[in-house]
Scaffold this motif. Sequence first.
Motif, PDB file in Angstrom:
ATOM      1  N   PRO A   1       0.819  -1.222   0.000  1.00 48.38           N
ATOM      2  CA  PRO A   1       0.000   0.000   0.000  1.00 48.38           C
ATOM      3  C   PRO A   1       0.855   1.276   0.000  1.00 48.38           C
ATOM      4  O   PRO A   1       0.501   2.265  -0.644  1.00 48.38           O
ATOM      5  CB  PRO A   1      -0.826  -0.115   1.284  1.00 48.38           C
TER       6      PRO A   1
ATOM      7  N   ALA B   1       0.748   4.130  -2.869  1.00 47.66           N
ATOM      8  CA  ALA B   1       0.517   5.537  -2.521  1.00 47.66           C
ATOM      9  C   ALA B   1       1.605   6.412  -3.131  1.00 47.66           C
ATOM     10  O   ALA B   1       1.335   7.492  -3.636  1.00 47.66           O
ATOM     11  CB  ALA B   1       0.475   5.709  -1.004  1.00 47.66           C
TER      12      ALA B   1
ATOM     13  N   GLU C   1       1.094   6.860  -6.885  1.00 45.63           N
ATOM     14  CA  GLU C   1      -0.026   7.725  -7.222  1.00 45.63           C
ATOM     15  C   GLU C   1       0.282   9.193  -6.976  1.00 45.63           C
ATOM     16  O   GLU C   1      -0.419  10.066  -7.467  1.00 45.63           O
ATOM     17  CB  GLU C   1      -1.261   7.312  -6.417  1.00 45.63           C
TER      18      GLU C   1
END
Length: 82
Positions: free
Chosen positions: A54, A58, A61
């Motif tokens: 994750p 992140a 992005e």
Amino acid sequence: MLFRSTSGAVYPAAGLARIARQAGAHVAVINPAPSELDDAAHQCLRGPSARILPALLAGCEAPGQGGQAALACAGQSLAPSS
């Protein structure tokens, strides 16, 4: 190329990290413990993939972040505190 949660001991799949690196790929290993793939990796991120992936996503992005920058960012943010 990203390898996660593997000992890197089962062939032929275990040879993929070395082949990828020789071909010019950036190789990263996510694993809670050292593995047989570590010597082929540019980066080894220690910890469970459920926590590290994750953080990588992140970072990917975030505006202006590339894959290698996200790996570096995740590696710093997930490094064990001393």
